[in-house]
Design a protein around this motif. Structure first.
Motif: not given
Length: 248
Positions: A125-126, A129-130, A133, A159
């Motif tokens: 999930e991160k 996100y990155y 973004l 984050a």
């Protein structure tokens, strides 16, 4: 714009290459101090580099007053977010209390400029996100120039438990790719003033290196407050200039 009588689009486009020089020089300093998350930086850069070209084409189609208003509004919206980052994120995980004990990295691990140290991929999930973004910032980078770097910094700060210095260093690394991609797209559209780049880029690299050496030793809270104040001041100046322009 004021010194060289540039239009907003020319200024934004040319500033992209100057920002690449600034970020490359500053990133070396922050990386040598261990304030860079290489995994987060590469993930954000991959998304941003892919979308910087479309952002440049979007800016080329926008009216100059609209460009200025969007640029100023983005900075004014981001300034309080930077200042309130410890409140918005989890204060218990913030690095302010540990600033003398070495950086904490929210993504894949630190990099001291000499090699990788315990680099591991963040959760899926991160990663999403990155990359997301980066894609959003890439469009903004092509359309707004250096204002997108501030957006990237705030996005990294939100984050997770990434400390402010690591956020700054990682943001510098992540801006190099989209800066080059956006500048190339603007050059093909005839918006870039390449004749201004060599001298300004040289000055930018020297200034970035010197001030980054100072910044890595400053307290986190003071550095964050100064950054927020600068962004707010720049946003107010840009908004005042935009409102003075004719609507047509």
């Amino acid at each position: 714009m004021h010194a060289y009588r540039l239009r907003q689009l020319q200024a934004n486009s040319t500033a992209l290459l100057l920002n690449v020089a600034t970020c490359a020089s500053g990133a070396l300093v922050f990386a040598s101090a261990g304030h860079v998350d290489p995994v987060a930086g590469c993930l954000v850069a991959s998304g941003a580099t892919a979308t910087a070209g479309p952002g440049a084409r979007l800016a080329h189609a926008m009216r100059e007053r609209t460009q200025r208003l969007v640029f100023a509004s983005a900075l004014l919206a981001l300034a309080p977010v930077i200042a309130l980052k410890p409140v918005i994120s989890n204060p218990a995980n913030d690095d302010d209390a540990k600033e003398d004990g070495g950086p904490t990295h929210a993504g894949g691990g630190g990099w001291n400029g000499l090699g990788a140290s315990r680099i591991a991929m963040p959760p899926a999930e991160k990663i999403a996100y990155y990359v997301g973004l980066g894609a959003a910032v890439g469009v903004a980078s092509g359309a707004l120039g250096i204002g997108a770097g501030t957006m990237m910094s705030v996005g990294l700060a939100l984050a997770g438990n990434m400390p402010h210095k690591t956020m700054l260093g990682t943001s510098m690394v992540a801006q190099i790719g989209p800066g080059l991609a956006g500048a190339w797209a603007h050059a093909r559209l005839g918006n870039l003033r390449l004749d201004l780049v060599p001298a300004l880029a040289g000055g930018a690299m020297v200034g970035s290196f010197v001030t980054s050496e100072v910044a890595v030793d400053l307290p986190e809270e003071g550095l964050r407050a100064a950054f927020a104040a600068f962004v707010a001041g720049l946003g107010m100046h840009a908004m005042r200039g935009a409102l003075r322009m004719p609507k047509v």
